[in-house]
Design an enzyme around this catalytic site. Sequence first.
Site, PDB file in Angstrom:
ATOM      1  N   CYS A 127       0.830  -1.206   0.000  1.00 56.98           N
ATOM      2  CA  CYS A 127       0.000   0.000   0.000  1.00 56.98           C
ATOM      3  C   CYS A 127       0.867   1.260   0.000  1.00 56.98           C
ATOM      4  O   CYS A 127       1.517   1.572   1.003  1.00 56.98           O
ATOM      5  CB  CYS A 127      -0.929  -0.020   1.219  1.00 56.98           C
ATOM      6  SG  CYS A 127      -1.808   1.507   1.520  1.00 56.98           S
TER       7      CYS A 127
ATOM      8  N   CYS B 259      -0.199   3.956   2.539  1.00 56.53           N
ATOM      9  CA  CYS B 259       0.195   3.582   3.901  1.00 56.53           C
ATOM     10  C   CYS B 259       1.595   4.106   4.215  1.00 56.53           C
ATOM     11  O   CYS B 259       1.884   4.504   5.352  1.00 56.53           O
ATOM     12  CB  CYS B 259       0.167   2.063   4.070  1.00 56.53           C
ATOM     13  SG  CYS B 259      -1.457   1.310   3.856  1.00 56.53           S
TER      14      CYS B 259
END
Length: 295
Positions: free
Chosen positions: A63, A66
């Site tokens: 991700c 993230c």
Amino acid sequence: MSGAVDLAPLKARATAPPPPPPSAGDPGAIPSIIDVTEATFEAEVLERSMQVPVIVDLWATWCEPCKQLTPTLEKLAAEAGGEWVLAKVDVDANPRIAQAFGVQSVPTVVAIAAGQPLADFQGVQPEAALRQWLDAIRDAVAGKLSGPPSADGEPAEQPADPRFEAAEQALEQGDFEGAEAAYRLILNSEPNNTDAQAALRQVRFLGRAQQLPADAVERADAAPADLDAQLAAADAELFAQDPEAAFARLIEFVRRSAGDERTAARTRLLELFELFDPAEDFVVSARRKLAMALY
């Protein structure tokens, strides 16, 4: 009298201010940032959230957003110094945690307090927005969690609840009406607050007791059919540390009376029962006798 009309619990709440955030060298310190797995989730998130808010960062290695959000959360957690905990969860390695939170995309961030989700958001947020969100979490849980443990590992005392302090100050000044009003105010917003319920019952009784005539028992003995006299005498006997006599008086009135007067005496008796530990032998016995008097 055992377990009765003791005002000490009304004044026993913590009054010390909350301790400063623990330092890294403090053996009782809460870690600011932790990696959480399915095996450690209960202890590190649910149980820890009884002390301080736990901010759960649900992320994944693939991700990209993230990688922007997590470092900012780590920075803020380090600054907080144990005021709240950042719990990082790799959703790929811990799918059951992601499933429990109903995660549909990452990053997802969930604030947990007292074992329950409090607030959440998805996606990357700027630092200013994160600070504002965290401030809102802190305000929402103020005074409701036990706080970081002290150096000896014991939970820190909770700061005093100003609403109870106001009631206790009124009580110390002999202002029973003011104390009753303060406890009612608490119950208006928290109807199931057991501390306030118990305190209100005690204050009501003490307020009545201050108004009793010195010869309340003698008056009642001379007028066994007078409901008000019997209620006053029962209060006087209980205030004189003789609950068995108070209970017996009202049970006998219930047995001999009917209609609204019987209901009023029974209601007052039940209120007096609530001033004691229900497991006390004399309370158990009186409840049994009341049941027999009603049938």
